[in-house]
Design a protein around this motif. Sequence first.
Motif, PDB file in Angstrom:
ATOM      1  N   LEU A   1     -30.547   2.775  -4.204  1.00 51.38           N
ATOM      2  CA  LEU A   1     -30.376   2.620  -5.646  1.00 51.38           C
ATOM      3  C   LEU A   1     -31.662   2.288  -6.404  1.00 51.38           C
ATOM      4  CD1 LEU A   1     -27.006   0.626  -5.811  1.00 51.38           C
ATOM      5  CD2 LEU A   1     -27.381   3.053  -6.319  1.00 51.38           C
ATOM      6  N   ALA A   2     -32.760   2.121  -5.697  1.00 53.90           N
ATOM      7  CA  ALA A   2     -33.996   1.656  -6.352  1.00 53.90           C
ATOM      8  C   ALA A   2     -34.391   2.532  -7.535  1.00 53.90           C
ATOM      9  CB  ALA A   2     -35.129   1.588  -5.331  1.00 53.90           C
ATOM     10  N   SER A   3     -34.249   3.836  -7.410  1.00 59.28           N
ATOM     11  CA  SER A   3     -34.719   4.738  -8.457  1.00 59.28           C
ATOM     12  C   SER A   3     -33.823   4.751  -9.693  1.00 59.28           C
ATOM     13  CB  SER A   3     -34.825   6.166  -7.900  1.00 59.28           C
ATOM     14  OG  SER A   3     -33.554   6.660  -7.527  1.00 59.28           O
ATOM     15  N   TYR A   4     -32.651   4.145  -9.597  1.00 59.15           N
ATOM     16  CA  TYR A   4     -31.716   4.170 -10.730  1.00 59.15           C
ATOM     17  C   TYR A   4     -31.967   3.052 -11.738  1.00 59.15           C
ATOM     18  CZ  TYR A   4     -29.120   7.673  -8.141  1.00 59.15           C
ATOM     19  OH  TYR A   4     -28.761   8.836  -7.477  1.00 59.15           O
ATOM     20  N   PHE A   5     -32.779   2.068 -11.368  1.00 62.11           N
ATOM     21  CA  PHE A   5     -33.042   0.931 -12.252  1.00 62.11           C
ATOM     22  C   PHE A   5     -34.444   1.020 -12.840  1.00 62.11           C
ATOM     23  CE2 PHE A   5     -29.644  -0.583  -9.518  1.00 62.11           C
ATOM     24  CZ  PHE A   5     -28.794  -1.174 -10.442  1.00 62.11           C
ATOM     25  N   LYS A   6     -34.526   1.019 -14.151  1.00 65.60           N
ATOM     26  CA  LYS A   6     -35.832   1.091 -14.819  1.00 65.60           C
ATOM     27  C   LYS A   6     -36.588  -0.213 -14.692  1.00 65.60           C
ATOM     28  CE  LYS A   6     -34.866   4.823 -18.045  1.00 65.60           C
ATOM     29  NZ  LYS A   6     -35.750   5.740 -17.294  1.00 65.60           N
ATOM     30  N   VAL A   7     -35.880  -1.341 -14.736  1.00 60.53           N
ATOM     31  CA  VAL A   7     -36.518  -2.644 -14.532  1.00 60.53           C
ATOM     32  C   VAL A   7     -35.610  -3.517 -13.675  1.00 60.53           C
ATOM     33  CG1 VAL A   7     -37.646  -2.520 -16.800  1.00 60.53           C
ATOM     34  CG2 VAL A   7     -35.559  -3.847 -16.549  1.00 60.53           C
ATOM     35  N   THR A   8     -36.216  -4.395 -12.905  1.00 67.35           N
ATOM     36  CA  THR A   8     -35.476  -5.412 -12.164  1.00 67.35           C
ATOM     37  C   THR A   8     -36.178  -6.745 -12.374  1.00 67.35           C
ATOM     38  OG1 THR A   8     -36.721  -5.065 -10.098  1.00 67.35           O
ATOM     39  CG2 THR A   8     -34.713  -3.754 -10.414  1.00 67.35           C
ATOM     40  N   VAL A   9     -35.395  -7.799 -12.564  1.00 60.33           N
ATOM     41  CA  VAL A   9     -35.946  -9.129 -12.807  1.00 60.33           C
ATOM     42  C   VAL A   9     -35.287 -10.123 -11.861  1.00 60.33           C
ATOM     43  CG1 VAL A   9     -36.428 -10.928 -14.521  1.00 60.33           C
ATOM     44  CG2 VAL A   9     -36.174  -8.545 -15.261  1.00 60.33           C
TER      45      VAL A   9
ATOM     46  N   ASP B   1     -32.551 -16.967 -19.515  1.00 57.36           N
ATOM     47  CA  ASP B   1     -33.908 -16.466 -19.337  1.00 57.36           C
ATOM     48  C   ASP B   1     -34.005 -15.116 -18.636  1.00 57.36           C
ATOM     49  OD1 ASP B   1     -33.862 -19.207 -19.931  1.00 57.36           O
ATOM     50  OD2 ASP B   1     -35.788 -19.579 -18.975  1.00 57.36           O
ATOM     51  N   VAL B   2     -33.268 -14.943 -17.538  1.00 55.25           N
ATOM     52  CA  VAL B   2     -33.412 -13.715 -16.741  1.00 55.25           C
ATOM     53  C   VAL B   2     -32.896 -12.499 -17.516  1.00 55.25           C
ATOM     54  CG1 VAL B   2     -31.206 -13.927 -15.489  1.00 55.25           C
ATOM     55  CG2 VAL B   2     -33.162 -12.791 -14.404  1.00 55.25           C
ATOM     56  N   TYR B   3     -31.855 -12.683 -18.306  1.00 53.78           N
ATOM     57  CA  TYR B   3     -31.339 -11.571 -19.119  1.00 53.78           C
ATOM     58  C   TYR B   3     -32.246 -11.283 -20.311  1.00 53.78           C
ATOM     59  CZ  TYR B   3     -27.117 -10.807 -16.472  1.00 53.78           C
ATOM     60  OH  TYR B   3     -26.238 -10.458 -15.466  1.00 53.78           O
ATOM     61  N   LEU B   4     -32.787 -12.317 -20.907  1.00 51.63           N
ATOM     62  CA  LEU B   4     -33.733 -12.100 -22.008  1.00 51.63           C
ATOM     63  C   LEU B   4     -34.973 -11.343 -21.527  1.00 51.63           C
ATOM     64  CD1 LEU B   4     -33.503 -15.579 -23.789  1.00 51.63           C
ATOM     65  CD2 LEU B   4     -32.600 -13.388 -24.629  1.00 51.63           C
ATOM     66  N   GLU B   5     -35.425 -11.683 -20.317  1.00 49.50           N
ATOM     67  CA  GLU B   5     -36.601 -10.994 -19.767  1.00 49.50           C
ATOM     68  C   GLU B   5     -36.274  -9.544 -19.436  1.00 49.50           C
ATOM     69  OE1 GLU B   5     -40.496 -10.298 -18.294  1.00 49.50           O
ATOM     70  OE2 GLU B   5     -39.611 -11.669 -19.764  1.00 49.50           O
ATOM     71  N   ALA B   6     -35.071  -9.295 -18.931  1.00 50.09           N
ATOM     72  CA  ALA B   6     -34.681  -7.907 -18.647  1.00 50.09           C
ATOM     73  C   ALA B   6     -34.662  -7.082 -19.925  1.00 50.09           C
ATOM     74  CB  ALA B   6     -33.312  -7.887 -17.975  1.00 50.09           C
ATOM     75  N   ALA B   7     -34.101  -7.649 -20.997  1.00 49.80           N
ATOM     76  CA  ALA B   7     -34.074  -6.937 -22.279  1.00 49.80           C
ATOM     77  C   ALA B   7     -35.487  -6.703 -22.798  1.00 49.80           C
ATOM     78  CB  ALA B   7     -33.248  -7.726 -23.290  1.00 49.80           C
ATOM     79  N   ARG B   8     -36.343  -7.703 -22.635  1.00 49.81           N
ATOM     80  CA  ARG B   8     -37.735  -7.563 -23.106  1.00 49.81           C
ATOM     81  C   ARG B   8     -38.434  -6.429 -22.360  1.00 49.81           C
ATOM     82  NH1 ARG B   8     -42.793  -8.447 -22.016  1.00 49.81           N
ATOM     83  NH2 ARG B   8     -42.357  -9.169 -19.890  1.00 49.81           N
ATOM     84  N   ARG B   9     -38.266  -6.386 -21.049  1.00 49.95           N
ATOM     85  CA  ARG B   9     -38.924  -5.339 -20.259  1.00 49.95           C
ATOM     86  C   ARG B   9     -38.352  -3.947 -20.571  1.00 49.95           C
ATOM     87  NH1 ARG B   9     -39.738  -7.880 -14.128  1.00 49.95           N
ATOM     88  NH2 ARG B   9     -40.501  -9.928 -14.792  1.00 49.95           N
ATOM     89  N   LEU B  10     -37.074  -3.911 -20.930  1.00 53.04           N
ATOM     90  CA  LEU B  10     -36.453  -2.639 -21.288  1.00 53.04           C
ATOM     91  C   LEU B  10     -36.763  -2.232 -22.723  1.00 53.04           C
ATOM     92  CD1 LEU B  10     -33.012  -3.217 -19.558  1.00 53.04           C
ATOM     93  CD2 LEU B  10     -34.529  -1.285 -19.068  1.00 53.04           C
ATOM     94  N   GLY B  11     -37.288  -3.169 -23.506  1.00 50.73           N
ATOM     95  CA  GLY B  11     -37.653  -2.878 -24.886  1.00 50.73           C
ATOM     96  C   GLY B  11     -36.465  -2.748 -25.818  1.00 50.73           C
ATOM     97  N   VAL B  12     -35.410  -3.540 -25.552  1.00 55.32           N
ATOM     98  CA  VAL B  12     -34.204  -3.474 -26.385  1.00 55.32           C
ATOM     99  C   VAL B  12     -33.801  -4.870 -26.846  1.00 55.32           C
ATOM    100  CG1 VAL B  12     -33.367  -1.409 -25.194  1.00 55.32           C
ATOM    101  CG2 VAL B  12     -32.618  -3.670 -24.427  1.00 55.32           C
ATOM    102  N   GLU B  13     -32.993  -4.922 -27.886  1.00 55.04           N
ATOM    103  CA  GLU B  13     -32.405  -6.174 -28.326  1.00 55.04           C
ATOM    104  C   GLU B  13     -31.251  -6.550 -27.386  1.00 55.04           C
ATOM    105  OE1 GLU B  13     -33.262  -8.257 -30.752  1.00 55.04           O
ATOM    106  OE2 GLU B  13     -35.021  -6.976 -31.114  1.00 55.04           O
ATOM    107  N   PRO B  14     -31.136  -7.820 -27.021  1.00 54.15           N
ATOM    108  CA  PRO B  14     -30.011  -8.221 -26.170  1.00 54.15           C
ATOM    109  C   PRO B  14     -28.652  -7.826 -26.750  1.00 54.15           C
ATOM    110  CG  PRO B  14     -31.624  -9.990 -26.288  1.00 54.15           C
ATOM    111  CD  PRO B  14     -32.067  -8.952 -27.269  1.00 54.15           C
ATOM    112  N   SER B  15     -28.521  -7.853 -28.064  1.00 53.36           N
ATOM    113  CA  SER B  15     -27.241  -7.525 -28.692  1.00 53.36           C
ATOM    114  C   SER B  15     -26.853  -6.058 -28.531  1.00 53.36           C
ATOM    115  CB  SER B  15     -27.281  -7.880 -30.178  1.00 53.36           C
ATOM    116  OG  SER B  15     -28.275  -7.121 -30.838  1.00 53.36           O
ATOM    117  N   ARG B  16     -27.799  -5.238 -28.103  1.00 50.70           N
ATOM    118  CA  ARG B  16     -27.522  -3.820 -27.849  1.00 50.70           C
ATOM    119  C   ARG B  16     -27.465  -3.531 -26.348  1.00 50.70           C
ATOM    120  NH1 ARG B  16     -28.578  -0.752 -32.633  1.00 50.70           N
ATOM    121  NH2 ARG B  16     -29.129   1.109 -31.453  1.00 50.70           N
TER     122      ARG B  16
END
Length: 225
Positions: free
Chosen positions: A123-131, A144-159
């Motif tokens: 499954l490694a290739s299916y995830f754009k970021v892992t935190v 924290d871990v979810y906020l960092e995932a959203a930051r790395r994905l470049g999206v707002e957590p609410s989306r």
Amino acid sequence: MIDVVVFDLDGVIIDSEQLWDEVREGLARERGGRWSEQAQAAMMGMSSTEWSRYMHEVVGLPEPPEEINREVVRRMLERYSEHLPLIDGAVDAVKRLAAHLPLGLASSSNRELIDHVLELSGLASYFKVTVSSEEVERGKPAPDVYLEAARRLGVEPSRSVAIEDSASGIRSAHAAGMHVVAIPNRAFPPPADVLALASVVLESIKELDPDVVRGVERLSTPSSG
């Protein structure tokens, strides 16, 4: 619109909570620690820094937390290599969603374990970021871990939609301001008041598909705190 989906790992993709319990209990008993039934529930969602300190300070292992962490991770890697306890339907669910949305992963597991599981499962290739919670200040239920995932994905957590199984994980994603799809952990089910934070509750990951994700925004507006 939902822009991304962020998966938890333990209890969502792999059925590993019992394995964590066995490995940590085994080490505690070998080293003269004071194991109790509450220990595993207390450590669910903790980062490696937090649970290794817990095992040193509360369970009473004499080794320093860093050494406890290394030994538990070594044993977990061995067990995964012998048999990876993938949850039935999880691989297909990840692939179904990856065909429609970018995916992230936000896990309390150590970085070595995340990478090992994703490699073994294909499954490694299916995830754009892992935190890993190792890479942020606080583990779940802090956001924290979810906020960092959203930051790395470049999206707002609410989306974003988080896929979670545990009380600490649901609290973490909700506190980050994400929509939550809960798939309750059968061995350690979240209490009703925590499940109420989720937009959707599924019986099985086999039910998770793009239609569930698309329906989340209509069902709930997440809290930002």
